[in-house]
Design a protein around this motif. Structure first.
Motif, PDB file in Angstrom:
ATOM      1  N   VAL A  77      36.024  34.993  50.621  1.00  0.00           N
ATOM      2  CA  VAL A  77      35.425  35.409  49.350  1.00  0.00           C
ATOM      3  C   VAL A  77      36.514  35.775  48.342  1.00  0.00           C
ATOM      4  CG1 VAL A  77      33.995  37.168  48.235  1.00  0.00           C
ATOM      5  CG2 VAL A  77      33.258  36.149  50.412  1.00  0.00           C
ATOM      6  N   LEU A  78      37.513  36.516  48.785  1.00  0.00           N
ATOM      7  CA  LEU A  78      38.608  36.898  47.896  1.00  0.00           C
ATOM      8  C   LEU A  78      39.388  35.681  47.406  1.00  0.00           C
ATOM      9  CD1 LEU A  78      39.818  40.048  49.832  1.00  0.00           C
ATOM     10  CD2 LEU A  78      39.131  40.034  47.423  1.00  0.00           C
ATOM     11  N   ALA A  79      39.598  34.711  48.309  1.00  0.00           N
ATOM     12  CA  ALA A  79      40.322  33.493  47.922  1.00  0.00           C
ATOM     13  C   ALA A  79      39.515  32.697  46.903  1.00  0.00           C
ATOM     14  CB  ALA A  79      40.603  32.638  49.151  1.00  0.00           C
ATOM     15  N   HIS A  80      38.199  32.679  47.072  1.00  0.00           N
ATOM     16  CA  HIS A  80      37.344  32.006  46.094  1.00  0.00           C
ATOM     17  C   HIS A  80      37.415  32.722  44.750  1.00  0.00           C
ATOM     18  CE1 HIS A  80      33.553  30.971  44.012  1.00  0.00           C
ATOM     19  NE2 HIS A  80      33.734  29.786  44.572  1.00  0.00           N
ATOM     20  N   ALA A  81      37.365  34.034  44.777  1.00  0.00           N
ATOM     21  CA  ALA A  81      37.405  34.815  43.534  1.00  0.00           C
ATOM     22  C   ALA A  81      38.717  34.605  42.785  1.00  0.00           C
ATOM     23  CB  ALA A  81      37.205  36.293  43.848  1.00  0.00           C
ATOM     24  N   ARG A  82      39.805  34.458  43.524  1.00  0.00           N
ATOM     25  CA  ARG A  82      41.103  34.227  42.875  1.00  0.00           C
ATOM     26  C   ARG A  82      41.176  32.825  42.271  1.00  0.00           C
ATOM     27  NH1 ARG A  82      45.356  31.460  44.382  1.00  0.00           N
ATOM     28  NH2 ARG A  82      44.720  31.299  46.576  1.00  0.00           N
ATOM     29  N   GLN A  83      40.664  31.838  42.979  1.00  0.00           N
ATOM     30  CA  GLN A  83      40.808  30.448  42.544  1.00  0.00           C
ATOM     31  C   GLN A  83      39.757  30.008  41.526  1.00  0.00           C
ATOM     32  OE1 GLN A  83      42.294  27.763  46.050  1.00  0.00           O
ATOM     33  NE2 GLN A  83      41.087  29.401  46.980  1.00  0.00           N
ATOM     34  N   GLU A 106      41.443  51.861  56.436  1.00  0.00           N
ATOM     35  CA  GLU A 106      42.314  52.027  55.275  1.00  0.00           C
ATOM     36  C   GLU A 106      42.309  50.778  54.398  1.00  0.00           C
ATOM     37  OE1 GLU A 106      43.191  55.033  58.156  1.00  0.00           O
ATOM     38  OE2 GLU A 106      43.182  52.835  58.382  1.00  0.00           O
ATOM     39  N   TYR A 107      42.195  49.595  55.025  1.00  0.00           N
ATOM     40  CA  TYR A 107      42.130  48.349  54.250  1.00  0.00           C
ATOM     41  C   TYR A 107      40.899  48.362  53.346  1.00  0.00           C
ATOM     42  CZ  TYR A 107      45.602  46.259  57.463  1.00  0.00           C
ATOM     43  OH  TYR A 107      46.738  45.982  58.181  1.00  0.00           O
ATOM     44  N   SER A 108      39.764  48.767  53.903  1.00  0.00           N
ATOM     45  CA  SER A 108      38.526  48.808  53.124  1.00  0.00           C
ATOM     46  C   SER A 108      38.600  49.868  52.035  1.00  0.00           C
ATOM     47  CB  SER A 108      37.336  49.081  54.046  1.00  0.00           C
ATOM     48  OG  SER A 108      37.083  47.968  54.894  1.00  0.00           O
ATOM     49  N   GLN A 109      39.171  51.011  52.361  1.00  0.00           N
ATOM     50  CA  GLN A 109      39.288  52.077  51.368  1.00  0.00           C
ATOM     51  C   GLN A 109      40.159  51.636  50.191  1.00  0.00           C
ATOM     52  OE1 GLN A 109      40.765  54.989  54.138  1.00  0.00           O
ATOM     53  NE2 GLN A 109      38.785  56.049  54.302  1.00  0.00           N
ATOM     54  N   GLN A 110      41.232  50.898  50.473  1.00  0.00           N
ATOM     55  CA  GLN A 110      42.105  50.416  49.406  1.00  0.00           C
ATOM     56  C   GLN A 110      41.373  49.410  48.522  1.00  0.00           C
ATOM     57  OE1 GLN A 110      45.483  48.893  51.560  1.00  0.00           O
ATOM     58  NE2 GLN A 110      46.104  50.925  52.272  1.00  0.00           N
ATOM     59  N   MET A 111      40.593  48.509  49.128  1.00  0.00           N
ATOM     60  CA  MET A 111      39.857  47.529  48.331  1.00  0.00           C
ATOM     61  C   MET A 111      38.795  48.216  47.483  1.00  0.00           C
ATOM     62  SD  MET A 111      39.455  44.107  50.717  1.00  0.00           S
ATOM     63  CE  MET A 111      38.551  44.920  52.052  1.00  0.00           C
ATOM     64  N   ALA A 112      38.079  49.158  48.068  1.00  0.00           N
ATOM     65  CA  ALA A 112      37.028  49.858  47.322  1.00  0.00           C
ATOM     66  C   ALA A 112      37.616  50.609  46.129  1.00  0.00           C
ATOM     67  CB  ALA A 112      36.280  50.810  48.249  1.00  0.00           C
ATOM     68  N   ALA A 113      38.805  51.154  46.308  1.00  0.00           N
ATOM     69  CA  ALA A 113      39.447  51.891  45.215  1.00  0.00           C
ATOM     70  C   ALA A 113      39.790  50.983  44.041  1.00  0.00           C
ATOM     71  CB  ALA A 113      40.713  52.580  45.730  1.00  0.00           C
ATOM     72  N   ALA A 114      39.966  49.680  44.328  1.00  0.00           N
ATOM     73  CA  ALA A 114      40.302  48.723  43.270  1.00  0.00           C
ATOM     74  C   ALA A 114      39.068  48.084  42.649  1.00  0.00           C
ATOM     75  CB  ALA A 114      41.217  47.637  43.835  1.00  0.00           C
ATOM     76  N   LEU A 115      37.891  48.423  43.159  1.00  0.00           N
ATOM     77  CA  LEU A 115      36.650  47.808  42.694  1.00  0.00           C
ATOM     78  C   LEU A 115      35.746  48.884  42.091  1.00  0.00           C
ATOM     79  CD1 LEU A 115      36.074  45.470  45.768  1.00  0.00           C
ATOM     80  CD2 LEU A 115      36.884  44.795  43.502  1.00  0.00           C
ATOM     81  N   THR A 118      44.985  39.612  47.016  1.00  0.00           N
ATOM     82  CA  THR A 118      44.705  40.810  46.221  1.00  0.00           C
ATOM     83  C   THR A 118      44.319  40.449  44.784  1.00  0.00           C
ATOM     84  OG1 THR A 118      47.102  40.993  45.818  1.00  0.00           O
ATOM     85  CG2 THR A 118      46.179  42.351  47.571  1.00  0.00           C
ATOM     86  N   GLU A 119      44.815  39.326  44.278  1.00  0.00           N
ATOM     87  CA  GLU A 119      44.474  38.917  42.918  1.00  0.00           C
ATOM     88  C   GLU A 119      42.970  38.693  42.763  1.00  0.00           C
ATOM     89  OE1 GLU A 119      45.429  35.177  39.936  1.00  0.00           O
ATOM     90  OE2 GLU A 119      46.946  35.751  41.431  1.00  0.00           O
ATOM     91  N   GLY A 120      42.317  38.298  43.872  1.00  0.00           N
ATOM     92  CA  GLY A 120      40.872  38.076  43.821  1.00  0.00           C
ATOM     93  C   GLY A 120      40.088  39.334  43.506  1.00  0.00           C
ATOM     94  N   LEU A 121      40.688  40.491  43.762  1.00  0.00           N
ATOM     95  CA  LEU A 121      39.998  41.749  43.458  1.00  0.00           C
ATOM     96  C   LEU A 121      39.735  41.894  41.961  1.00  0.00           C
ATOM     97  CD1 LEU A 121      42.026  44.099  45.844  1.00  0.00           C
ATOM     98  CD2 LEU A 121      39.624  43.419  46.122  1.00  0.00           C
ATOM     99  N   GLN A 122      40.554  41.247  41.131  1.00  0.00           N
ATOM    100  CA  GLN A 122      40.346  41.325  39.682  1.00  0.00           C
ATOM    101  C   GLN A 122      39.023  40.687  39.278  1.00  0.00           C
ATOM    102  OE1 GLN A 122      43.799  39.770  37.601  1.00  0.00           O
ATOM    103  NE2 GLN A 122      45.214  40.767  39.021  1.00  0.00           N
TER     104      GLN A 122
END
Length: 359
Positions: A157-163, A296-305, A271-275
């Motif tokens: 999903v993240l790779a799709h969001a980036r591309q 911690e991985y999920s917490q970091q992603m949630a903090a960016a969303l 990580t660019e897909g988070l944008q």
């Protein structure tokens, strides 16, 4: 070359020792009670089937349920060494929950399940994002879409969001990242295992000497098998039938696929897909005992969303959608409601009513 291949066989003992050590350190007791003893885990096989061909010619097995003219389409992307059946409980419970309002689409990633095999050069996270775009083009060319990815599926999903950032939020209106990571898993226990020399040897064989891959089959499975199995669940009271089902998915995944995707999991950076995902409502979920993609991985992603809901399942491991399905299903219902507020009748009310009736 011959000397190197001989070395592969010599690493079998190393691989077995590492696998056994990890298995002991992650030991888990399976419940004697089995609420899913009679469960039909082949439910998805009876759904409408389609084959979608990717941009490089790989046939992907696709299943769908719900009306084709439903208001919303939810597309599910499964994880490493699994198949679309990893979302069995979501297919079962959410079909009843959503009724005719939502269509669900499931597919097997390349090299997994009933989908076609491919060159190991294509076993990359960016390619998986492109595969998802192929599925969307055929299965959901119109209307709002919510994406759900578990583990490697979340990376998809993240790779799709980036591309394909132009799809957000015009077509993709919501997304769920379950037990996933935006960057490589090198810092997790899985990452430590991936640096084992036996796996490096097997990885080389897949690319340059595929004929001897099966000779390394036992090496690879002895290293990764115990890790994947032991880290799948966190609770000690897991249904033996659910455990057997998930282990069958892992066992049925070819060594070619298993080894081929290892490097992708270790080094990916989406990580660019988070944008793009920051523009839409999201769900980030994981188990607090997940050793493969720690919380911690999920917490970091949630903090960016900024539009995210973070759900951490107490006592759950990596396969949280199989271990605590109701928690994940209810969170997905909330996500779809947030993503399509004008499309659906309120389903959260149904959840509350169901909870009261069960209380």
């Amino acid at each position: 070359m011959a000397r190197w291949l001989a070395g592969l066989a010599g690493l079998t003992a190393v691989g077995s020792a590492v696998g056994a050590s990890v298995a002991r350190s992650l030991a888990r007791r399976v419940s004697a009670d089995d609420p899913y003893a009679g469960e039909d885990f082949g439910l998805l096989h009876d759904d409408r089937s389609t084959v979608v061909t990717t941009n490089d010619g790989v046939p992907l097995a696709v299943r769908e349920c719900g009306p084709e003219n439903a208001r919303v389409t939810v597309v599910f992307c499964h994880g490493f060494c699994l198949r679309m059946g990893a979302f069995h409980f979501q297919r079962d419970m959410l079909a009843r929950q959503w009724g005719d309002q939502v269509r669900m689409v499931f597919y097997d990633q390349r090299g997994h399940g009933l989908s076609g095999d491919a060159s190991p050069d294509t076993f990359t996270v960016p390619q998986l994002g492109q595969d998802l775009e192929s599925v969307l083009a055929v299965m959901a060319p119109r209307g709002p879409v919510v994406l759900v990815g578990h583990s490697m599926g979340g990376m998809t999903v993240l790779a799709h969001a980036r591309q394909y950032p132009q799809r957000y939020p015009t077509r993709i209106v919501g997304a769920a990242l379950i037990s996933s990571a935006a960057e490589g898993v090198s810092r997790s226990p899985l990452g430590e295992i991936l640096r084992n020399p036996a796996l490096e040897a097997a990885r080389f064989a897949v690319r340059y000497a595929p004929g001897i891959v099966h000779n390394g089959r036992g090496v690879t499975r002895s290293i990764l098998g115990p890790v994947l199995r032991a880290a799948s669940y966190g609770d000690e009271d897991v249904s033996p039938s659910v455990v057997a089902f998930s282990e069958s998915m892992m066992h049925d995944t070819s060594v070619h696929t298993l080894v081929g995707f290892l490097h992708a999991l270790e080094v990916h950076d989406e990580t660019e897909g988070l944008q793009s995902l920051a523009k839409i409502p999201t769900l980030v979920a994981c188990g607090d005992r997940d050793l493969l993609t720690p919380k911690e991985y999920s917490q970091q992603m949630a903090a960016a969303l900024p539009k995210s809901e973070l759900v951490i399942a107490q006592g759950a491991g990596h396969l949280v959608q199989l271990e605590q399905p109701e928690l994940i299903d209810d969170a997905l219902v909330r996500l779809v409601e947030r993503a399509t507020p004008s499309k659906l009748v309120a389903l959260t009310r149904r959840i509350k009513e169901r909870t009261r009736n069960h209380g």
